[in-house]
Motif scaffolding. Structure first.
Motif, mmCIF file in Angstrom:
data_model
loop_
_atom_site.group_PDB
_atom_site.id
_atom_site.type_symbol
_atom_site.label_atom_id
_atom_site.label_comp_id
_atom_site.label_asym_id
_atom_site.label_seq_id
_atom_site.Cartn_x
_atom_site.Cartn_y
_atom_site.Cartn_z
ATOM 1 N N THR A 145 30.863 15.937 13.220
ATOM 2 C CA THR A 145 31.050 14.659 13.899
ATOM 3 C C THR A 145 30.959 13.472 12.945
ATOM 4 N N TRP A 146 30.015 13.502 11.985
ATOM 5 C CA TRP A 146 29.657 12.293 11.265
ATOM 6 C C TRP A 146 30.051 12.238 9.797
ATOM 7 N N GLU A 151 33.997 7.336 5.123
ATOM 8 C CA GLU A 151 34.724 6.091 5.369
ATOM 9 C C GLU A 151 33.838 4.880 5.100
ATOM 10 N N ASP A 152 32.568 4.950 5.453
ATOM 11 C CA ASP A 152 31.648 3.842 5.196
ATOM 12 C C ASP A 152 31.472 3.578 3.707
ATOM 13 N N PRO A 166 39.524 6.267 2.482
ATOM 14 C CA PRO A 166 40.464 6.115 3.596
ATOM 15 C C PRO A 166 40.264 7.199 4.653
ATOM 16 N N ALA A 167 40.496 6.839 5.903
ATOM 17 C CA ALA A 167 40.258 7.762 7.010
ATOM 18 C C ALA A 167 41.036 9.071 6.891
ATOM 19 N N PRO A 168 42.346 9.044 6.512
ATOM 20 C CA PRO A 168 43.058 10.327 6.404
ATOM 21 C C PRO A 168 42.445 11.258 5.364
ATOM 22 N N GLU A 169 41.985 10.693 4.233
ATOM 23 C CA GLU A 169 41.375 11.529 3.202
ATOM 24 C C GLU A 169 40.033 12.084 3.665
ATOM 25 N N ALA A 170 39.272 11.265 4.403
ATOM 26 C CA ALA A 170 37.984 11.732 4.925
ATOM 27 C C ALA A 170 38.187 12.886 5.901
ATOM 28 N N SER A 204 26.262 10.375 -4.441
ATOM 29 C CA SER A 204 27.609 10.002 -4.897
ATOM 30 C C SER A 204 28.649 10.580 -3.943
ATOM 31 N N PRO A 205 28.751 10.003 -2.747
ATOM 32 C CA PRO A 205 29.556 10.639 -1.695
ATOM 33 C C PRO A 205 31.050 10.710 -1.979
ATOM 34 N N VAL A 206 31.623 9.711 -2.623
ATOM 35 C CA VAL A 206 33.078 9.669 -2.785
ATOM 36 C C VAL A 206 33.528 10.362 -4.063
#
Length: 427
Positions: free
Chosen positions: A256-257, A263-264, A268-272, A321-323
């Motif tokens: 879900t999260w 994104e936060d 970008p949403a499509p990549e997430a 380092s999320p991204v």
């Protein structure tokens, strides 16, 4: 004396080869049907997340109300699981599995109707159909593949991950076919209908009765079988249930999260969304091999501990380092969750002496387990809203892993549920 009437001399009896080929074909058809059904058991839920923003925009829903579309099915998995024993007694395992596919297709199509009521009603029907199939599948595998239950459970959990990956990855591209989110979601009724068609040979077969008191077949329970309430206080059954609940809570919370977390942090949403779908592929690999390795590795708790280490490393990476390291973290997450899911499902079968007890443990583990799991996405969302960041929510998920290891150690003990009770009855 003719060879046809001298089987004791060790020579093959005429017709043995044909019977063996027929039995092998029947097993292959049964296995194919079970796996195609399994492929559908996450699609109805996983297909919603990628278009959740479109649903919110189209219906003017708040984030809290929209999140119910992914949490209601999980609660339904738990609540409707307890209907399964009664339905199995009345209909038999094979017919009941076929009916769940028809109900699943109907629930998916119901969401095509305009209005909020049909959307949520369809979601409940989808959750109920999956709930019943969730419970029946381990018992059906135990009954049909007694000596190959481990590999079949690995294939079963692999099919669950594959179905989730297909739904997560293909729903947005399918918008080009459906046009809007409603007809796009309705397209996922097609795999359920195909599953029913593949399962049709099992659906029309006559229920098989068994003369062995503790062997469940495709029929009502016989006199003398252990009642469901007997497993509710068994320590092994409680451990398997707790493990199922905790690992499912982790899985559905991240489902879900995690896209919102990425994104936060600027992704970008499509990549997430793609990264969430990507995590299913290492999950598929892990779910396929984990049950096989778990039968050979000692101590028995080591695989479930390894799954917690993998998942915890993913949480740590997402916090630091999320991204930049997203692919590494999602690989670790998939490996950890694939291992824990396949093991929790396998323990339902391994800790049960026969299909009858498997049905009871499956009802208990998935009923109570998914009711617990449904609290995860809601709870983590509340923690995120209260703290305004992802560090504390990820720390909370890490804390769940401690519980997962503790329950996994207990569930991994090589003994059957109600073993003491059966020894007393035999004595």
């Amino acid at each position: 004396m003719s060879d046809l009437v001298r089987p004791s001399l060790g020579r093959p009896v005429a017709g043995d080869g044909a019977r063996n080929r027929s039995s092998g074909l029947a097993s292959a058809v049964l296995a194919t049907g079970l796996l195609v059904i399994a492929l559908n058991l996450r699609i109805g839920v996983a297909s919603v997340g990628p278009v959740l923003s479109d649903i919110r925009a189209g219906l003017g829903l708040s984030p809290t109300v929209a999140s119910l579309l992914t949490t209601i099915p999980v609660f339904a998995f738990g609540a409707f699981a307890f209907l399964t024993p009664g339905l199995t007694r009345r209909l038999g395992m094979h017919r009941l599995l076929g009916l769940t596919m028809l109900a699943l297709a109907a629930g998916v199509v119901l969401r095509l109707e305009p209005g909020l009521t049909s959307l949520f009603a369809g979601t409940v029907v989808v959750g109920a159909a999956i709930a019943v199939a969730n419970v029946v599948m381990p018992a059906a595998i135990k009954h049909g593949f007694t000596h190959r239950a481990g590999p079949m459970m690995g294939l079963y959990s692999t099919a669950l991950f594959l179905g989730a990956a297909l739904a997560s990855g293909l729903t947005v591209p399918l918008l080009a076919v459906g046009g809007t989110w409603r007809p796009t979601l309705a397209l996922w009724a097609i795999p359920a209908a195909l599953a029913f068609a593949v399962w049709l040979p099992q659906f029309v077969r006559a229920p098989v009765r068994t003369q062995v008191p503790h062997q469940a077949a495709d029929t009502p329970c016989e006199a003398g079988e252990t009642p469901f309430r007997a497993v509710l206080t068994d320590p092994i059954a409680l451990a398997v249930t707790a493990l199922m609940g905790v690992q499912s809570m982790s899985y559905y919370t991240t489902l879900t999260w995690v896209p919102a977390l990425l994104e936060d942090h600027g992704m970008p949403a499509p990549e997430a969304g793609w990264l969430l779908s990507y995590s299913a592929f290492p999950g598929i690999v892990a779910s396929l091999i984990a049950p096989v390795l778990a039968k050979r590795i000692r101590p028995t708790w080591l695989p479930i501990a390894a799954s917690a280490v993998l998942t915890g490393s993913a949480y740590l990476g997402l916090a630091v380092s999320p991204v930049s390291g997203a692919y590494a973290w999602m690989t670790l997450l998939g490996l950890g969750q694939g291992t824990s899911l396949s093991l929790s499902l396998s323990y339902i079968v391994w800790r049960s002496p026969d299909a009858h007890h498997t049905g009871h443990v499956s009802t208990m583990a998935q009923g109570f387990g998914y009711l617990l799991a449904g609290l995860g996405p809601i709870g983590l969302g509340a923690v995120y809203a209260a703290t305004g960041g992802w560090t504390i929510p990820l720390a909370a998920l890490g804390g769940l892993l401690v519980v997962q290891v503790a329950t996994g150690v207990a569930a991994s003990r090589e003994r059957h549920v109600l073993a003491g009770r059966r020894r007393i009855e035999v004595g």
